[in-house]
Design a protein around this motif. Structure first.
Motif, mmCIF file in Angstrom:
data_model
loop_
_atom_site.group_PDB
_atom_site.id
_atom_site.type_symbol
_atom_site.label_atom_id
_atom_site.label_comp_id
_atom_site.label_asym_id
_atom_site.label_seq_id
_atom_site.Cartn_x
_atom_site.Cartn_y
_atom_site.Cartn_z
ATOM 1 N N PHE A 43 -31.461 24.534 -50.394
ATOM 2 C CA PHE A 43 -32.623 23.969 -51.079
ATOM 3 C C PHE A 43 -33.934 24.601 -50.616
ATOM 4 O O PHE A 43 -34.996 24.236 -51.124
ATOM 5 N N THR A 98 -37.635 15.673 -60.526
ATOM 6 C CA THR A 98 -39.017 15.209 -60.455
ATOM 7 C C THR A 98 -39.461 15.193 -59.001
ATOM 8 O O THR A 98 -38.647 15.368 -58.078
ATOM 9 N N ALA A 99 -40.753 14.954 -58.810
ATOM 10 C CA ALA A 99 -41.341 14.791 -57.473
ATOM 11 C C ALA A 99 -42.186 13.528 -57.484
ATOM 12 O O ALA A 99 -42.921 13.265 -58.449
ATOM 13 N N LYS A 109 -34.450 20.645 -59.762
ATOM 14 C CA LYS A 109 -35.307 19.527 -59.392
ATOM 15 C C LYS A 109 -35.645 18.708 -60.629
ATOM 16 O O LYS A 109 -36.130 19.228 -61.628
ATOM 17 N N SER A 128 -39.050 23.123 -46.875
ATOM 18 C CA SER A 128 -40.062 22.196 -47.358
ATOM 19 C C SER A 128 -40.324 21.176 -46.252
ATOM 20 O O SER A 128 -39.472 20.962 -45.395
ATOM 21 N N PHE A 169 -33.196 15.871 -56.936
ATOM 22 C CA PHE A 169 -32.435 16.982 -57.512
ATOM 23 C C PHE A 169 -31.189 16.445 -58.206
ATOM 24 O O PHE A 169 -30.576 15.455 -57.766
ATOM 25 N N GLU A 198 -38.616 14.510 -53.427
ATOM 26 C CA GLU A 198 -38.115 15.402 -54.477
ATOM 27 C C GLU A 198 -36.690 14.988 -54.828
ATOM 28 O O GLU A 198 -35.848 14.816 -53.939
#
Length: 669
Positions: free
Chosen positions: A310, A351-352, A349, A313, A342, A340
């Motif tokens: 991934f 959405t966040a 992805k 981050s 997935f 985040e």
């Protein structure tokens, strides 16, 4: 069957406790009477059928659906409690106390939920890992006592211990789920002996372990079984990192099979601690978040083969939804709180979500919603519950002062609707979200990303790669740039052979008795101020007085004694006091000594032929400015060598290097 178990969550605060229905209304459960005093703890049973809370004097058990009161146990001072997997038994823990008759206080007690009768009691001093562990069928229960694993049959508590196993030095034990349960036992490293993990079959507890592994650097451990109970992940940690790279010690991870056909160390390709790990509900894969920030997240299969990377981050949390379809990666604690989501099928992805100040995060049993909560005492402001749809929208908000706990009502996966091929659409937000949006409480200003910190000397141009995060193209490894040496480099302004920090030659950097090199000035000059000149004059007078009197004290007319006081009441200076004053005793005879007047000491400055003082200062300033420009040009050249993009003004500055060097040559520098 899905209609029989509705979505629900419970919350506990300093002044309130309640049950709230889920989508779409999020209204309080009718029929539930909140207590009038603060509750100490609350819990659902694993099957979601029961709910209970503990007050200072009583424990009340409700049916979660409909909030009907089932039992009220008069148990004072209960600190924590839990249900067995099927909700048949209730275990309680209270603080141990000294009894008047001197007997041991049995503070761990087991009750029947249906009758309220006490079935068995134990002495358990520590709150950590206090509860018994049951098999999913409740056929057996185990507990660890001083290195001994004790096995009980809940259907016949009166028989006491039915089986036991002694494991010397055992500090943790975990019972696996599944129909054929196993017991994993961890032994910490001690006195040079390696740590170990051993797996035993519960039905054949006294037989040799089915799987075992030894290793070093393991003072404590965390064990997680997969849903089938066939494999266990072991996270080891030390109290101290011998390499001094981490404040939290060193971590390691191992994977073992209950059948003994597979065990290995999980090798991770980035240096740093392991932040979190989680099994997928399918029991065939697991995710790990590891490494210095920004951390890296990797997905492995049951043979520790890499399935997906991934990337890096700022996250320290990973969680699969109960169906295994979605994966949530987030950064909580001292991180920004970005979540985040997935899709496991496409690994894209979805959405966040920005959920700052989150203390607790969990998936709903149907896998469509995330509950985030800001809890006290982690944070005492903005406490409350927020519920997000897996597509991103916020669907419910409940702000509660001093919120201590919040959790979903458990529901078996078979009792919730399955996921379709496409992700479900988000429902309309509840009235609480609409009201807060109307009041402007949910409006957040769009902030420009701050990026990595850059010191003042590195600002104003393109960001050097050393100041970038790894996910922005910076160097790998630790995110903190190496420290630079503060001493001047040879050839730079202010450099002198043997100079220490701050440009002082042959000194410790405090400037006492040292001469500092001034950038751009001729060698041998030192800055002088009025105080320094006065000190030099005073030292010259004292030296002359010592040479002329040879131990005698001159001029006792009061000018050197007590600032003009009468003789004998002031202070006198002796020849070996180095200018310090000592209290005088008897008045010595007056001796007239004519001390020679010292000549004024003028700091020596090498004369520059053909230039007076004013011209010298102007030339020195010019040379210093030109040297600064050359140094800036050298730094721009280094940036260009690293492949960084330079601005037009920087390129123009580099073109003037030849003219600057010619001007320095004309000035004789």
């Amino acid at each position: 069957m899905a209609s029989q178990i509705s979505q629900q969550y419970a919350y506990r605060a300093q002044k309130s406790l309640g049950l709230v229905n889920g989508t779409p209304n999020y209204t309080p459960v009718t029929g539930f009477a909140a207590p009038d005093v603060a509750a100490r703890s609350m819990a659902y049973s694993a099957d979601g059928r029961l709910f209970a809370y503990a007050l200072p004097t009583v424990v009340r058990i409700y049916q979660a659906e409909g909030a009907q009161l089932l039992q009220e146990l008069p148990l004072p001072n209960i600190v924590d409690f839990s249900f067995s997997p099927r909700g048949t038994y209730l275990s309680t823990w209270e603080r141990p106390a000294k009894l008047e008759d001197g007997a041991q206080h049995k503070n761990l007690r087991v009750f029947s939920v249906s009758t309220g009768a006490e079935l068995i009691a134990f002495t358990q001093k520590a709150l950590e890992s206090w509860d018994l562990q049951y098999t999913i069928s409740e056929s057996h229960a185990i507990r660890l006592v001083a290195g001994e694993i004790q096995v009980f049959r809940p259907a016949d508590w009166d028989r006491g211990i039915v089986d036991k196993l002694r494991v010397e030095g055992a500090t943790a034990v975990t019972l696996s789920p599944g129909l054929n349960p196993s017991v994993a036992v961890f032994v910490a490293e001690k006195k040079g002996a390696p740590a170990s993990i051993k797996i035993y079959g519960l039905s054949t507890l006294n037989s040799p372990p089915t799987c075992q592994k030894t290793f070093f650097k393991a003072d404590r451990a965390q064990m997680k079984w997969n849903t089938l109970g066939t494999q266990v992940l072991l996270l080891t940690q030390t109290e101290v990192d011998n390499s001094n790279k981490s404040y939290y010690g060193e971590t390691g991870m191992y994977l073992l099979s209950a059948g003994g056909n597979f065990d290995c160390r999980v090798t991770l390709d980035k240096e740093g601690p392991i932040h979190d790990f989680a099994w997928s509900p399918n029991s065939k894969e697991f995710g790990v978040v590891y490494g210095y920030m920004p951390a890296k997240t990797m997905l492995f299969d049951q043979r520790v083969r890499t399935l997906h990377d991934f990337g890096s981050s700022p996250c320290n949390f990973i969680s699969f939804n109960p169906q295994g379809r979605l994966i949530a990666l987030a950064g909580f604690g001292n991180l920004a709180g970005k979540i985040e989501i997935f899709d496991r099928r496409t690994l894209a992805k979805v959405t966040a979500i920005d959920a700052p100040n989150t203390s607790y995060c969990d998936w709903s049993p149907d896998g469509r919603f995330l509950l985030t909560a800001t809890l006290s005492p982690r944070l005492r402001v903005d406490n409350g519950v927020k519920i997000w749809h897996c597509a991103g929208p916020l669907v419910h908000v409940q702000l509660t002062e001093e919120l201590y706990d919040a959790r979903w009502r458990p529901t078996p996966v078979d009792n919730v609707p399955p996921f379709g091929t496409a992700l479900p659409t988000a429902p309309a937000p509840s009235a609480s979200v609409t009201q807060l949006e109307k009041n402007g409480a949910l409006k957040t200003a769009t902030l420009k990303p701050a990026g990595a910190y850059r010191p003042p000397g590195a600002r104003g141009g393109a960001t050097p790669s050393i100041f970038k995060r790894e996910d922005e193209g910076g160097p790998g490894g630790a995110a903190t740039p190496p420290r630079y040496n503060r001493s001047p480099v040879p050839g730079a302004p202010g450099y002198a052979p043997g100079a220490g920090q701050n440009g002082y030659a042959n000194g410790n950097g405090n400037g006492q008795g040292q001469r500092r090199a001034v950038p751009g000035a001729p060698p041998g000059t030192a800055p002088q101020n009025a105080d320094a000149q006065k000190n030099r004059k005073r030292k010259g007078k004292n030296a002359a007085g010592e040479d002329g009197a040879d131990g005698a004290v001159g001029d006792y007319d009061g000018r050197q004694q007590g600032r003009g006081g009468p003789p004998g009441q002031g202070q006198q200076r002796g020849p070996n006091t180095n200018g310090r004053r000592t209290n005088g005793g008897q008045t010595p005879p007056a001796v007239e000594v004519t001390a020679p007047v010292p000549e004024e000491v003028v700091p020596e400055t090498p004369a520059t032929p053909g230039l007076d003082g004013a011209a010298l200062d102007a030339v020195a300033k010019k040379v210093r400015n030109l040297n600064k420009k050359l140094k800036a040009i050298e730094e721009l050249k280094e940036k260009a060598k690293r492949g960084e993009r330079l601005e037009a003004t920087q390129l123009k500055k580099m073109e003037g290097e030849t003219d600057i060097r010619k001007e320095l040559a004309t000035l004789g520098a």
